[in-house]
Each structure stands twice: as C-alpha cells, then as structure tokens.
Design a protein around this motif. Sequence first.
Motif, mmCIF file in Angstrom:
data_model
loop_
_atom_site.group_PDB
_atom_site.id
_atom_site.type_symbol
_atom_site.label_atom_id
_atom_site.label_comp_id
_atom_site.label_asym_id
_atom_site.label_seq_id
_atom_site.Cartn_x
_atom_site.Cartn_y
_atom_site.Cartn_z
ATOM 1 N N MET A 192 14.724 -5.983 3.134
ATOM 2 C CA MET A 192 13.785 -6.272 2.042
ATOM 3 C C MET A 192 13.607 -7.774 1.860
ATOM 4 S SD MET A 192 11.850 -4.718 -0.049
ATOM 5 C CE MET A 192 10.588 -5.792 -0.662
ATOM 6 N N PHE B 235 11.598 -9.325 4.498
ATOM 7 C CA PHE B 235 10.194 -8.941 4.321
ATOM 8 C C PHE B 235 9.502 -9.878 3.329
ATOM 9 C CE2 PHE B 235 7.376 -6.342 1.553
ATOM 10 C CZ PHE B 235 6.338 -6.188 2.442
ATOM 11 N N ILE B 236 10.195 -10.134 2.202
ATOM 12 C CA ILE B 236 9.606 -11.014 1.193
ATOM 13 C C ILE B 236 9.524 -12.434 1.723
ATOM 14 C CG2 ILE B 236 9.941 -11.991 -1.108
ATOM 15 C CD1 ILE B 236 11.447 -9.307 -1.710
ATOM 16 N N GLU C 68 6.374 -14.982 2.134
ATOM 17 C CA GLU C 68 6.293 -16.285 1.469
ATOM 18 C C GLU C 68 5.955 -17.397 2.439
ATOM 19 O OE1 GLU C 68 10.099 -16.227 -0.252
ATOM 20 O OE2 GLU C 68 9.450 -15.044 -1.960
ATOM 21 N N LEU D 234 -9.216 -2.703 -4.763
ATOM 22 C CA LEU D 234 -8.298 -1.792 -5.422
ATOM 23 C C LEU D 234 -9.044 -0.561 -5.896
ATOM 24 C CD1 LEU D 234 -6.588 -4.716 -7.210
ATOM 25 C CD2 LEU D 234 -5.652 -3.407 -5.315
ATOM 26 N N ASP D 235 -8.274 0.467 -6.182
ATOM 27 C CA ASP D 235 -8.892 1.749 -6.495
ATOM 28 C C ASP D 235 -9.896 1.680 -7.637
ATOM 29 O OD1 ASP D 235 -7.668 3.036 -4.466
ATOM 30 O OD2 ASP D 235 -6.048 3.893 -5.680
ATOM 31 N N ASP D 236 -9.540 0.961 -8.694
ATOM 32 C CA ASP D 236 -10.471 0.943 -9.823
ATOM 33 C C ASP D 236 -11.732 0.150 -9.489
ATOM 34 O OD1 ASP D 236 -8.579 -1.123 -9.809
ATOM 35 O OD2 ASP D 236 -9.061 -1.689 -11.863
ATOM 36 N N ILE E 98 0.028 -11.363 -6.284
ATOM 37 C CA ILE E 98 1.148 -11.332 -5.339
ATOM 38 C C ILE E 98 1.824 -12.700 -5.240
ATOM 39 C CG2 ILE E 98 1.621 -11.289 -2.851
ATOM 40 C CD1 ILE E 98 1.532 -8.544 -3.507
ATOM 41 N N ASP E 99 1.013 -13.755 -5.193
ATOM 42 C CA ASP E 99 1.582 -15.110 -5.125
ATOM 43 C C ASP E 99 2.521 -15.350 -6.306
ATOM 44 O OD1 ASP E 99 -0.018 -15.638 -2.895
ATOM 45 O OD2 ASP E 99 -1.640 -16.463 -4.123
ATOM 46 N N GLN F 83 5.730 -13.460 -5.763
ATOM 47 C CA GLN F 83 6.528 -14.066 -4.694
ATOM 48 C C GLN F 83 7.163 -15.374 -5.175
ATOM 49 O OE1 GLN F 83 3.665 -14.256 -1.524
ATOM 50 N NE2 GLN F 83 4.329 -12.297 -0.663
ATOM 51 N N GLU G 26 10.072 -14.649 -7.380
ATOM 52 C CA GLU G 26 11.215 -14.265 -6.541
ATOM 53 C C GLU G 26 11.838 -15.503 -5.885
ATOM 54 O OE1 GLU G 26 12.756 -11.539 -5.922
ATOM 55 O OE2 GLU G 26 13.604 -11.624 -3.898
ATOM 56 N N LEU G 27 10.964 -16.324 -5.287
ATOM 57 C CA LEU G 27 11.420 -17.511 -4.567
ATOM 58 C C LEU G 27 12.154 -18.483 -5.487
ATOM 59 C CD1 LEU G 27 11.028 -18.982 -1.754
ATOM 60 C CD2 LEU G 27 9.074 -20.108 -2.808
ATOM 61 N N GLU G 28 11.649 -18.633 -6.699
ATOM 62 C CA GLU G 28 12.163 -19.649 -7.610
ATOM 63 C C GLU G 28 13.143 -19.085 -8.625
ATOM 64 O OE1 GLU G 28 11.208 -23.082 -8.207
ATOM 65 O OE2 GLU G 28 10.493 -23.039 -6.150
ATOM 66 N N GLY H 161 11.880 -8.035 -6.097
ATOM 67 C CA GLY H 161 11.630 -7.608 -4.726
ATOM 68 C C GLY H 161 10.966 -6.243 -4.688
ATOM 69 N N GLU H 162 11.452 -5.335 -5.506
ATOM 70 C CA GLU H 162 10.869 -3.985 -5.532
ATOM 71 C C GLU H 162 9.460 -4.007 -6.110
ATOM 72 O OE1 GLU H 162 15.182 -1.792 -5.921
ATOM 73 O OE2 GLU H 162 13.746 -1.545 -7.564
ATOM 74 N N ILE I 162 7.360 -6.466 -5.763
ATOM 75 C CA ILE I 162 6.484 -6.970 -4.697
ATOM 76 C C ILE I 162 6.180 -5.852 -3.704
ATOM 77 C CG2 ILE I 162 6.341 -8.570 -2.753
ATOM 78 C CD1 ILE I 162 8.019 -10.530 -4.448
ATOM 79 N N LYS I 163 7.210 -5.096 -3.367
ATOM 80 C CA LYS I 163 7.016 -3.994 -2.429
ATOM 81 C C LYS I 163 6.017 -2.999 -3.014
ATOM 82 C CE LYS I 163 9.808 -0.889 0.388
ATOM 83 N NZ LYS I 163 11.126 -0.234 0.465
ATOM 84 N N PHE J 241 2.376 -4.060 -2.758
ATOM 85 C CA PHE J 241 1.678 -3.862 -1.495
ATOM 86 C C PHE J 241 1.151 -2.446 -1.363
ATOM 87 C CE2 PHE J 241 3.932 -7.764 -0.205
ATOM 88 C CZ PHE J 241 2.830 -8.447 0.266
ATOM 89 N N VAL K 88 0.337 -0.596 -4.338
ATOM 90 C CA VAL K 88 -0.418 -0.212 -5.519
ATOM 91 C C VAL K 88 -1.907 -0.434 -5.282
ATOM 92 C CG1 VAL K 88 -0.609 -2.332 -6.864
ATOM 93 C CG2 VAL K 88 -0.084 -0.179 -8.006
ATOM 94 N N ARG K 89 -2.714 0.412 -5.848
ATOM 95 C CA ARG K 89 -4.131 0.363 -5.542
ATOM 96 C C ARG K 89 -5.005 0.236 -6.787
ATOM 97 N NH1 ARG K 89 -5.911 -1.038 -1.172
ATOM 98 N NH2 ARG K 89 -7.676 0.371 -1.228
ATOM 99 N N THR K 90 -4.430 -0.265 -7.882
ATOM 100 C CA THR K 90 -5.302 -0.516 -9.039
ATOM 101 C C THR K 90 -5.186 -1.980 -9.407
ATOM 102 O OG1 THR K 90 -3.522 0.083 -10.560
ATOM 103 C CG2 THR K 90 -5.138 1.784 -10.070
#
Lengths: 609, 331
Positions: free
Chosen positions: A1, A4-5, A9, A41-43, B221-222, B225, B228-230, B295-296, B298-299, B302, B304-306
């Motif tokens: 994980m 991956f992140i 980055e 996105l979906d919406d 997303i940025d 991330q 997470e990074l900071e 982390g979760e 962010i996962k 990737f 999620v679609r709304t």
Amino acid sequence: MTSFIAQKEEQELLRFSTAGSVDDGKSTLIGRLLYDAKSLLDDQLSALEAKARVDGDQPDWALLTDGLKAEREQGITIDVAYRFFATPKRKFIIADTPGHEQYTRNMATGASTADLAIVLIDARHGVRTQSKRHAFIAALLGTPQLVVAVNKMDLVDYDQSVFEAIRRDFDHFVQQLGIRAPQYIPISALLGDNVVDHSESMSWYEGPSLLHFLESTPVGINRNLKELRFPVQYVSRPNQNFRGYSGQILSGIVRKGDEILVHPNQQRTTVESIVTYDGELEEAFAPMSVTLTLADELDISRGDMLVTPRHEAGVARDIEAIVVWMDHVPLQVNGTYTLKHTTRKTRALVEAIRYKVDVEEASQVEGQALALNEIGCLKLTTMQPLFFDAYQDNRKTGSFILIDEQTNLTVAAGMILKADQGGSDTLLANPVSAAERALYFNQKPLTLWLTGRVGAGQLAVAQAVERALFERGGYAYRLDQSAPRGLFRLAEDAALLNKAGLAAVVVDDFWQNPSREAARAQVGADAWFEVHLEASLGWAEANDESGFYEHVRGQRDHVDRAQQYQRTTATDADLTLNVEQLDVPELVASILAALETRGFLGRLRDEPA
Amino acid sequence: MLETIAPAQEQAPPFRLLTAKNQAPSRTLPDRYRLSHLRQLEAESIHIIREVVSEFEKPVMLYSVGKDSSVLVRLAQKAFFPGRVPFPLLHIDTGYKYQEMYSFRDQFTKENDLDLRVYTNQPAVKDGTNPYDLGTAACCGQLKTKALLDGLAAGGYDAAFGGARRDEEKSRAKERIYSFRDRFGQWDPKNQRPELWSLFNGHIREGESIRVFPLSNWTEIDIWQYIELENIPIVPLYFAQEREVIDAGGTLIPVDNFPFRDRLRGPIKTVKTRFRSLGCSPCTGAIRSEATTVGEIIKEMFQVRTSERANRVIDHASDDAMERKKREGYF
C-alpha cells in the motif's frame, strides 16, 4: 500500500493548453480524454446523460467543460478554464481556451504556463487561419511542444492523403515561423480513434496515440538549470538572529556555500544555508520555494535578484518587448503603466511601437496603435532597472505584465526580447525627454487654469489644489498676480513650467475677455484644463477682499466696464463649479476627480513596507 | 512537374518568433532535479502565499476546519518558516458544525500557534436561522455569505486566502488565483483580470479586496496524497467508523448531537461511515466507507465514482447554484 501511494506521489506533471473553434471538436476531445482517463465521476456522467436524454442526442461534452451560466446559455466558452486528469503515468493540467477571434488574450493566458499546446484542425476543412493563429500564439508564448490533432478523421473516411496534405500545409507555416516541427496525430475525438488507443481504422499511422504522446513527451524540458535566478520575494526576519530571503527559484540550482551576486547593488556573498520547514538543504533547484541566508549582511529587499556571478542577468531600463494587448482601452504611446516583472514593480513608459504583428499572416506590419487582442513590439523605459533574460531563454525572467494605473486592470502581457540598443550606455548623451520627466514625476504636464469673477475665490482654491497635488506626490507651482502679469505672460510661464514636467495652477480674474483661447493655444491643448468658478455678481462683490468693485464703482468712467463685467462668464471652460454652493475642500475634490478622469493624475500607491 | 513559383512581389516579411526556441533541448533533465507533481504544486502555493503577504496590508486566511484548510495552514507554515504565520485565521462559524470540528479547530490552532478569530452572524443565529425553515440557499446566505462578508469587513482585511480548488465544481474551473472582489465582495466572472505566468496583479482600490486560492491547481487526490506525505492532522470525521445515522433518502446523516433529529424521516441505522467533505451538520451527509487511514482513503478515492461535493445539499439545488453563490460573495 505504502509503495502504491509513494509511486503516485512521484508522478510528473504536464501542463498543456488546448485551442480550437466551436466546431473543431475541442470540448469533445477534452470530454473524451477525461472520460477515458476515468476522471469523470458518476454524478457528472449522470447529469450529462440526463441532459442527453432530454435533448435526445449524444452526450454533449461541452456541458462538462462550459462552466459559467452565461456560457451555457450562449453555448460559447468565454474564459480560460482549468481541468485536471491523471493517468497512472502522469498528472495533467489542461488550460482550456476558447478559440474565438476576440479571445487572443485567453489563448495567451493558457499558453503562458503550458509545456505543450494541442491545436485542433478539422480534417474536412484543412488548415484554416484560425488554426494557424492558435499555433502562432502558443509558439509566441514559448510553448516548447506543439501537437497538431487532425480531428474528425472519421468524416473523411480515415483518408491518409487528407492527413498528409494538412501536415504539409502546416509544416510550411511552421517553418516560416522558425519553430520546432509539431507532432501530428490523426484522431476522431467522437469515436476515440488514436485518442487513447491506436486506431484500427488508421493502420497507416504509425505514431503514438494522443494520450500516449502526452504521457511520454519529456516534461520540464524548457526548465533552465544553468543560470540561477532567485528574485527576493519576502525578507524573513522572525527574530534578531535570523535574516532570510524567501522566494521561488525561477531557474538554476543553488548550493550551500555557492557564491552569488546580488542585483542591483552588484555585491557578492555566499549562501550560508538553505532553510525550509522540512530542514536545511544542501542544494535547491527550480522551481522550489526556499529561504536563503547569506554570509554577509547586505541591504537586500523584495524585488532584488540573486544570480550566479558567472551568468549575470541582463540589467537595463530600456527594453524591447513583444506585448499582447488585453484591454478594451488601447495602448497609449507615451503613456505610463505599472510593470510587474518577477517580484519587482516599477513604472514603465511606452516610448514607441516598433512594429505590429499580423497574426493572420504571421508578418510584421507598421502600426501606431495597439488595441485589444493585438500584438506588437514596444520600446519601453522603466523607472528602475529590470533584471531579466530574453524570454526565449527564460520564460520566468523574460515575462512581465502591464497594469493600468487608473483602472488597476492587467492590460498587457509582455515578453522581453532584449535590452534596447542605445539605452543605458548612451543615456548621458541624450537630453531628458518630456516622457522621462512624466515618468519620474508620475504626472503629465498640466496647466490648471482657474478663472472666474474677481472675488470668486480663485486664489484660495488654487492654493488648496496646489497643496492637494503636492500631498499626493505631485509637483505643482501656482502662478498668480502677486507680480502684475498679463494674460499672455501667465500663459507663457505656465507653458514653461509644463515643459519642465511640472503642473501650473493659474489664478485668473482678468475679466475683459470671456475666452481663454489665446492662453490655451500658448500652453497647448494636451496640457490645458480650464475651470470656471462661477459666482453671481452680488456674491463675488460681497466676498471680494481686494476692493476691486469699490474701486470700479468709484470711477464714473468705468461704469461701462462694470456693466460689461456683469455679463462675463467663461465660455470655454472644461469644468464649471458654483462657488456659492460648494466649500473649498469640495471644490478641490471635484477638480481632482475631473483631472483623474482626464488622465492627468497618476495614482500613487506605494507598496506596503 | 509544376512547382509553385514564389510570387515576384513578396508581401510583408514573415515574422520570426523571437520569443520561441527553435531547437529541441539537447538533453532531458537529470533525475535528481525532477520535482514530483506534489512538490511543484507546493512550491507554487508557497509562492502565492508569500506574494500576497508582500503586497497586501491586511491578509487573513479563511479557515473552515476541513482537510483543505489543514493543507493551507501547512503551506503557510512552510512559506514563513522559521517565522510564525504572519496573518490570522478566520473561521466563519454557522454554529451547525460537528462537535469534532470544534474540538479539532481549537486544539489544532493552539498546537500550531495560530491566531484564530471566529465570526458568526449573531442576529441570524438568534433568529433561529436554519435550512429546514428557510431552505438551504437562504440559510447559507445568512450564516455563511453574509457572515463572511461582515467578518471580512469587520477585520478590514484586503486579501483573504481560501482553500477552493478548480477541480471542485465547474464554475470554479474559471476562477483566477487572485479573484478580484468589488466593494460588496462580489465576483464578476465576465470581467476577470487575465492571469499569466505567475505574475499576479494585486492592485485594488480602497474598500475592494481579493480572494486568493493557493490550492487552485490541486485536485482532491493531490490533497489526500499531500496529507499522507506530510502527515497533516485532519478532523477524525474523515475516517470511517461506526456511526448512528439517519438514512434520509440516500443521504446518511449522523444523529449524534444533530439539532434537527425530529425533522428527519428515515430509518436510523448504525453504519460504518466517513465524510468526504465537511460542512454544516444539517447539510452534509456521510458516505459508507471502510477507510480508517489516509492510505485507505486514497485507495478508496481511486475507486470512488462520485464527485467530492455530491454529498453537499447546497450545491445541486440548481445547475448554477455555486456560481450564483460565488457572485454574491460566497467562497
């Protein structure tokens, strides 16, 4: 994980601009890229499909990209919009610019930060002027890579010869400009051919798909790591023991212990430390934002620039630059503007238009005016020197904007070509020009002619105006009748003050002649502003302290004159104010407001310390 | 073969593009001098923040307690390190925020030595303004837009940082980084100043102001991330946990401390939920989620679609709801 992140980055960032006309399929292409990169996105999709159901048609991608209500109503895009998508390889920022004729300024804005520009051409129509213009502006703004996407290939049966003909035509145009050859890609944005995946309908095309090209073209290729350019943005003094210079490295690399040179005082020192929130660094490079501490205590402030001594920046007050004019009010030759360049602001005078650029023909033409969306080469003189590089070598230190001092609007984007020949070196030999004086004094020469009946209070108003101008940083001198002077003599003196770049405030109660045409001719119409202070005879007589009326009435011979005087009002004033209704501060405020509207007064606004 | 012969009379000389490079660069950048997209965005944002502090007399940072605010604060700390953040934070408080947000706000600002100011439209709160009786638009108008404009005016601020991003909503896509506001705090989308390179025009007249968006070019997303990074602290509401919620027609509203519990119809369930964006409790729903770490999240992002603000009731009242609010002075 975690890996991956971490991998996400470390992505690279590519900024590109797109330009195309309403019919070239730009919105469709962007919609397709976002869709295929799964950035929709979906919406958003369901909103799109709902609209499509209502209209009984295919999804209208423009609904996604046209953000403002006015645009959706008119079906046009009126402003630069920024969109984002990412693939596993890269992040992308799109500057989506409208392609209408009147929006050169938007295309320039979008191109100014782009690493790459996509120019769309409709395969059915071939190379049109519009596409050339898009390529021209992208290239003018120094976009390092052009991509020509020949769209709607499906409507020409995926015919290779159509594509090749367009490529030939466009290459010819690009060679004239002397820029790098673009990448040509035949696509169908609607059907997805060569957008993400290779098109099976165009097996004759062996190059990359559009997305593949966007993902693999080198980024940051025009980033300059050779010459350090670090404009001081902010002087950091949190306590007595720390003095740091904060800013963004525009180009080059800086290391601890490096010798650096400071513009403009040309002193040398060494970098003691590179301070960041995340700890000190051994080296930092463009485009990082850092704070430097230096070995010696030098007098350095915002707007100064730290550079590599081996590669100094150009230092000049006279420059030649290409500008894109962006305001509805045309450029004023001999006008002054605020110029912002790196972190430095100074006043600039437009000395001349060297030539204009005809974007349609990609040629130089003569011209003495620059209107909205026009491009020209200017000679500029700045009040303080600029520390710069030619735009083609360094986009960050070669670019500037011009700001109108009255409206505060950004009126032009400029790209420096070079220091103007015959500039600083031979400056001593040149007489000081009227324009230079105007720049220095921050005012246009002005004769403020205050006329009215004897006793209408011209002197009090003149003194107050003189002081008001003085307080706001102006240079004014009052001319009155403390020494006996005739009308013509006053006008002569005023003209001389104007020649020296000063403002003359003239007190006039010569009443025989209702016209000031002769004085106006002497001073010159450009500098002339006449204010008539209106008062009834009774009021003027009551307020007259000079004894004039008593004197006139005492002399029988002059009865006629008194009668004549009764009729007299100035017939050609630029502004008439009634002194019976307004007090002196109100009169002064009205006069200053009128002068400002006429463009006589600059707005002095010092930077906060 | 018929070659086209150049016409005897040449027209105007072709214009050589003196601003453009005519050759390909000789080599690409060495790897050690590449900067990741997050570090590029960071450098750009720090530049913007410093520029505003240098050119304006009284800047302020709008602080909404959300994740974008946390990032904005970190960027401000980086911009002025080793100095303190040289401007106050202003929280426009509607009184309807979740309890976790208030406790986080107070602790976060204290630990980071930040100068927090809170402004509330007190008369409206006294009148019992709420989205159920007034509707979401009028409620936001009173408790957010009016409070914001009054709060900025009361402080005499000439520049206000906000955490808005261009990827959030389509009218934001066209907003400048320096967004000019007239004396009434209003935005005129058709009359924006062009913004080229990184040269910002901060010239304003007395009474006018700008809103500044240093995160303009960041995406959701940025932000995650970077958090997470900071290792940036955020309100615990962003992490999934079992919460008692009312399922109000698909929108999941946590009922803990919820002031309008009796006004909602729908079954009460216990669901593992979290918030994607934080707002007022009556108008922000939670989403079902298992993500308990950044982390979760962010996962999950990737997959999620709304879009981010879909759980905000205020935005989809009409197609141009956000644009209208922005014109009126909303962030």
